[in-house]
Design a protein around this motif. Structure first.
Motif, mmCIF file in Angstrom:
data_model
loop_
_atom_site.group_PDB
_atom_site.id
_atom_site.type_symbol
_atom_site.label_atom_id
_atom_site.label_comp_id
_atom_site.label_asym_id
_atom_site.label_seq_id
_atom_site.Cartn_x
_atom_site.Cartn_y
_atom_site.Cartn_z
ATOM 1 N N MET A 1 35.627 29.012 29.075
ATOM 2 C CA MET A 1 36.416 28.777 30.287
ATOM 3 C C MET A 1 37.373 29.933 30.504
ATOM 4 S SD MET A 1 38.693 25.409 31.242
ATOM 5 C CE MET A 1 39.417 25.243 32.861
ATOM 6 N N ALA A 2 37.469 30.419 31.761
ATOM 7 C CA ALA A 2 38.302 31.583 32.050
ATOM 8 C C ALA A 2 39.775 31.279 31.778
ATOM 9 C CB ALA A 2 38.115 32.012 33.500
ATOM 10 N N GLN A 3 40.464 32.270 31.187
ATOM 11 C CA GLN A 3 41.884 32.119 30.886
ATOM 12 C C GLN A 3 42.714 32.100 32.169
ATOM 13 O OE1 GLN A 3 43.416 35.398 28.668
ATOM 14 N NE2 GLN A 3 45.521 34.605 28.582
ATOM 15 N N LEU A 4 42.286 32.882 33.174
ATOM 16 C CA LEU A 4 43.038 33.052 34.414
ATOM 17 C C LEU A 4 42.210 32.601 35.610
ATOM 18 C CD1 LEU A 4 44.360 36.650 33.657
ATOM 19 C CD2 LEU A 4 45.747 34.554 33.643
ATOM 20 N N ASP A 5 42.895 32.206 36.670
ATOM 21 C CA ASP A 5 42.197 31.889 37.914
ATOM 22 C C ASP A 5 41.873 33.158 38.692
ATOM 23 O OD1 ASP A 5 42.538 29.142 37.407
ATOM 24 O OD2 ASP A 5 44.537 29.186 38.300
ATOM 25 N N LEU A 6 42.787 34.143 38.626
ATOM 26 C CA LEU A 6 42.634 35.376 39.402
ATOM 27 C C LEU A 6 43.165 36.541 38.584
ATOM 28 C CD1 LEU A 6 42.184 36.925 42.138
ATOM 29 C CD2 LEU A 6 44.543 36.294 42.714
ATOM 30 N N LEU A 7 42.415 37.612 38.556
ATOM 31 C CA LEU A 7 42.839 38.845 37.887
ATOM 32 C C LEU A 7 42.730 39.997 38.888
ATOM 33 C CD1 LEU A 7 43.687 40.455 35.364
ATOM 34 C CD2 LEU A 7 41.246 40.651 34.792
ATOM 35 N N ILE A 8 43.840 40.656 39.140
ATOM 36 C CA ILE A 8 43.873 41.830 40.018
ATOM 37 C C ILE A 8 44.030 43.046 39.124
ATOM 38 C CG2 ILE A 8 45.060 42.970 41.931
ATOM 39 C CD1 ILE A 8 46.131 40.164 42.716
ATOM 40 N N ARG A 9 43.016 43.910 39.066
ATOM 41 C CA ARG A 9 42.970 45.019 38.125
ATOM 42 C C ARG A 9 43.202 46.357 38.812
ATOM 43 N NH1 ARG A 9 38.429 46.281 36.196
ATOM 44 N NH2 ARG A 9 39.225 47.119 34.221
ATOM 45 N N ASN A 10 43.857 47.260 38.070
ATOM 46 C CA ASN A 10 43.949 48.688 38.424
ATOM 47 C C ASN A 10 44.784 48.979 39.668
ATOM 48 O OD1 ASN A 10 42.129 49.255 36.268
ATOM 49 N ND2 ASN A 10 40.397 48.769 37.623
ATOM 50 N N GLY A 11 45.624 48.060 40.072
ATOM 51 C CA GLY A 11 46.457 48.289 41.248
ATOM 52 C C GLY A 11 47.813 48.856 40.885
ATOM 53 N N THR A 12 48.538 49.287 41.904
ATOM 54 C CA THR A 12 49.927 49.722 41.750
ATOM 55 C C THR A 12 50.819 48.590 42.230
ATOM 56 O OG1 THR A 12 49.345 52.051 42.091
ATOM 57 C CG2 THR A 12 51.647 51.420 42.426
ATOM 58 N N VAL A 13 51.542 47.988 41.296
ATOM 59 C CA VAL A 13 52.378 46.827 41.590
ATOM 60 C C VAL A 13 53.768 47.305 42.022
ATOM 61 C CG1 VAL A 13 53.437 44.749 40.634
ATOM 62 C CG2 VAL A 13 51.089 45.379 39.983
ATOM 63 N N VAL A 14 54.226 46.789 43.150
ATOM 64 C CA VAL A 14 55.510 47.212 43.700
ATOM 65 C C VAL A 14 56.400 45.985 43.897
ATOM 66 C CG1 VAL A 14 56.695 48.441 45.548
ATOM 67 C CG2 VAL A 14 54.352 49.087 44.933
ATOM 68 N N THR A 15 57.635 46.076 43.404
ATOM 69 C CA THR A 15 58.658 45.078 43.703
ATOM 70 C C THR A 15 59.831 45.781 44.383
ATOM 71 O OG1 THR A 15 59.886 45.322 41.628
ATOM 72 C CG2 THR A 15 57.983 43.828 41.618
ATOM 73 N N ALA A 16 60.890 45.045 44.631
ATOM 74 C CA ALA A 16 62.072 45.657 45.236
ATOM 75 C C ALA A 16 62.741 46.642 44.296
ATOM 76 C CB ALA A 16 63.061 44.579 45.657
ATOM 77 N N ALA A 17 62.414 46.577 43.000
ATOM 78 C CA ALA A 17 63.080 47.433 42.022
ATOM 79 C C ALA A 17 62.151 48.407 41.309
ATOM 80 C CB ALA A 17 63.795 46.565 40.981
ATOM 81 N N ASP A 18 60.858 48.071 41.180
ATOM 82 C CA ASP A 18 59.966 48.837 40.301
ATOM 83 C C ASP A 18 58.645 49.167 40.976
ATOM 84 O OD1 ASP A 18 61.634 48.665 37.842
ATOM 85 O OD2 ASP A 18 61.217 46.524 38.032
ATOM 86 N N ILE A 19 57.998 50.198 40.440
ATOM 87 C CA ILE A 19 56.619 50.545 40.779
ATOM 88 C C ILE A 19 55.903 50.814 39.461
ATOM 89 C CG2 ILE A 19 55.083 52.153 41.967
ATOM 90 C CD1 ILE A 19 57.343 52.784 43.907
ATOM 91 N N VAL A 20 54.821 50.068 39.188
ATOM 92 C CA VAL A 20 54.141 50.210 37.898
ATOM 93 C C VAL A 20 52.647 49.980 38.076
ATOM 94 C CG1 VAL A 20 54.563 47.781 37.321
ATOM 95 C CG2 VAL A 20 54.151 49.439 35.485
ATOM 96 N N ARG A 21 51.860 50.747 37.353
ATOM 97 C CA ARG A 21 50.413 50.520 37.325
ATOM 98 C C ARG A 21 50.115 49.462 36.280
ATOM 99 N NH1 ARG A 21 46.823 54.512 38.849
ATOM 100 N NH2 ARG A 21 45.259 52.961 38.256
ATOM 101 N N CYS A 22 49.601 48.322 36.695
ATOM 102 C CA CYS A 22 49.249 47.282 35.739
ATOM 103 C C CYS A 22 48.340 46.268 36.410
ATOM 104 C CB CYS A 22 50.501 46.603 35.171
ATOM 105 S SG CYS A 22 51.398 45.569 36.343
ATOM 106 N N ASP A 23 47.799 45.369 35.598
ATOM 107 C CA ASP A 23 46.991 44.275 36.105
ATOM 108 C C ASP A 23 47.868 43.045 36.287
ATOM 109 O OD1 ASP A 23 44.964 46.084 35.745
ATOM 110 O OD2 ASP A 23 44.166 45.142 33.926
ATOM 111 N N VAL A 24 47.423 42.166 37.167
ATOM 112 C CA VAL A 24 48.168 40.944 37.467
ATOM 113 C C VAL A 24 47.250 39.750 37.253
ATOM 114 C CG1 VAL A 24 49.443 39.652 39.222
ATOM 115 C CG2 VAL A 24 49.557 42.162 39.190
ATOM 116 N N GLY A 25 47.697 38.814 36.421
ATOM 117 C CA GLY A 25 46.923 37.609 36.164
ATOM 118 C C GLY A 25 47.606 36.388 36.751
ATOM 119 N N VAL A 26 46.852 35.606 37.531
ATOM 120 C CA VAL A 26 47.386 34.425 38.198
ATOM 121 C C VAL A 26 46.733 33.181 37.618
ATOM 122 C CG1 VAL A 26 47.664 33.243 40.412
ATOM 123 C CG2 VAL A 26 47.801 35.743 40.306
ATOM 124 N N LYS A 27 47.553 32.182 37.311
ATOM 125 C CA LYS A 27 47.072 30.905 36.788
ATOM 126 C C LYS A 27 47.859 29.785 37.446
ATOM 127 C CE LYS A 27 44.783 28.312 33.763
ATOM 128 N NZ LYS A 27 43.295 28.193 33.770
#
Length: 472
Positions: A1-27
């Motif tokens: 069974m998959a650990q995550l519902d959604l995995l977003i890979r290889n993107g550039t994640v941006v918040t109001a404070a940071d910019i980082v290359r990482c994956d995002v896992g949604v559950k």
């Protein structure tokens, strides 16, 4: 069974404070993991060369309201939230307008009925205050703030809406006691009426007169007065849809005094001018809104205010008055008096792409400021943070920063018959929008199910906390 519902890979994640290359896992509708090598997922998206941003919050929209000046708002909660989602927005905050003869709680319940089976994305509500009776200010509003309605909007103009200074003071005092945020539409109503009378007497009642009826001084005076009244009560305020550099100067004046004065502007004041309204014939009605767009050089000052922190919010002030309809802007005939055209423009779907292209793309603001102005700050201003406005929740928009789109109304998803930005080419567009981990916009098509949107009770916002000092 998959650990995550959604995995977003290889993107550039941006918040109001940071910019980082990482994956995002949604559950289970929320972001569970950030990093690399996050494991298996039921769905994996490759976001190489894409930006992964928090879903936008449009905190100033008019949806399914009673007719204004006899003019129908054609967007209901289904069409408005669908359109918002297609533009990368995952939360809206429309207004509950109290109707004559109804208690405020009755009006709130009526808006819930409008939204519950129709909203595609999540929503909260502001309360428009037109009745300042003891019943409303002493009983109804405090109870509603407790229940999650912690922002009020008041008007200094419009018949049936405008409050006088004493009434404004009473609302501000109520906000101070209850911890609510007060939003103010700041224009001097007496000046508008006087100028309209003078302009009408000239015999020219064309649309070109509308901006002359509400010049910068009208907004400047009301903005200064609103700040002074708030200082007397010792309560923070938010000036909405600020259009003029002279009003922005007043916000700076208040901030320089140490006051908690916040500001919001909109794309129409950055991209349109009074010349759009002054076009011959009926075409100018597409661009008519209140306050009106200003002269060509005005927008430079507003962009500086966005970049420099004088503005905290960039909202659409979406109004869905159709251009050619007799229930819309032509409600008072094919060639109406400039006072008889409902002011307002649509923009719920184009807000983010316009801001990204004209702001980030042209170097006026950076990516972090874009996220702050269109998502994070609204969540903080209205008691939704950190449930909304940050990448930590499952509201995510994946953007292609290189995608060029020519805006035409036939590619948008509202119930309108025009866009004021027809023919404008923007660079940068959301390719997928997720609300609580579910796709609501994908592959160029709406994907959200009507009725899946949830009501968001708002906490008392920290920015509304008084300074704790008396006026000097």
């Amino acid at each position: 069974m998959a650990q995550l519902d959604l995995l977003i890979r290889n993107g550039t994640v941006v918040t109001a404070a940071d910019i980082v290359r990482c994956d995002v896992g949604v559950k289970d509708g929320s972001v569970a993991l950030l990093g690399r090598n996050l494991g298996d997922a039921a769905e994996t998206i490759d976001a190489t060369d894409k930006l992964v941003l928090p879903g936008g919050i449009d905190s100033h929209v008019h949806v399914d309201e009673p007719p204004f000046q006899g003019v129908l708002n054609v967007d209901d909660f289904r069409s408005a939230t669908r359109s918002a989602a297609c533009g990368g927005t995952t939360t809206i905050v429309p207004f509950v307008q109290q109707e004559a003869g109804k208690g405020l709680r009755q009006s709130v319940n009526a808006y819930h009925e409008k939204a519950e089976d129709n909203a595609v994305i999540d929503y909260a509500f502001h309360l428009i205050i037109t009745d300042t009776s003891d019943q409303v200010l002493g009983q109804e509003l405090p109870a509603l703030v407790e229940d999650g309605y912690s922002s009020f909007k008041i008007y200094m103009t419009y018949e049936g809406f405008a409050l006088d200074d004493r009434q404004i003071l009473e609302v501000l005092a109520t906000a101070r006691r209850t911890g609510a945020m007060v939003m103010i539409h700041a224009e001097n109503d007496h000046c508008i009426h006087w100028l309209a009378k003078q302009l009408s007497a000239s015999g020219d009642t064309s649309l070109a007169q509308f901006p002359k009826m509400a010049p910068m001084a009208v907004e400047r005076e009301a903005t200064h007065r609103a700040i002074a009244l708030a200082e007397i009560v010792d309560v923070p305020i938010l000036l909405v849809h600020v259009s003029a550099r002279e009003a922005l100067e007043q916000i700076k004046w208040g901030r320089d005094r140490g006051l908690k004065v916040y500001g919001e502007t909109c794309p129409q004041y950055l991209l349109l001018t009074k010349d759009h309204i002054a076009q011959a014939g009926w075409e100018g009605a597409k661009y008519l809104c209140a306050p009106p767009p200003r002269d060509r050089g005005n927008a430079d000052f507003l962009w500086q205010g966005l970049a420099g922190g004088l503005f905290q919010l960039l909202s659409s002030d979406h109004c869905s008055f159709r251009f050619e309809s007799q229930e819309g802007k032509k409600a008072h005939g094919p060639h109406p008096h400039f006072r008889k055209v409902a002011p307002g423009v649509p923009g719920i779907e184009t807000r983010l792409p316009l801001m990204f292209s004209e702001g980030v793309g042209k170097g006026r603001i950076d990516l972090n400021a874009f996220v702050a102005l269109t998502a994070t700050n609204a969540a903080k201003m209205y008691g939704l943070y950190p449930r909304k406005g940050t990448i930590a929740v499952g509201d995510i928009a994946i953007w292609d920063p290189e995608r060029e789109v020519t805006i035409r109304h036939d590619i948008l998803h509202d119930n309108m018959d025009y866009t004021p930005y027809e023919g404008m080419t923007v660079k940068g567009w959301p390719v997928v929008t997720f609300s609580r981990g579910e796709a609501v916009w994908r592959d160029g098509k709406p994907a959200g199910k009507p009725g899946r949107g949830r009501f968001l009770p708002c906490e008392r916002p920290e920015p509304a906390r008084p300074l704790g000092r008396s006026a000097q």
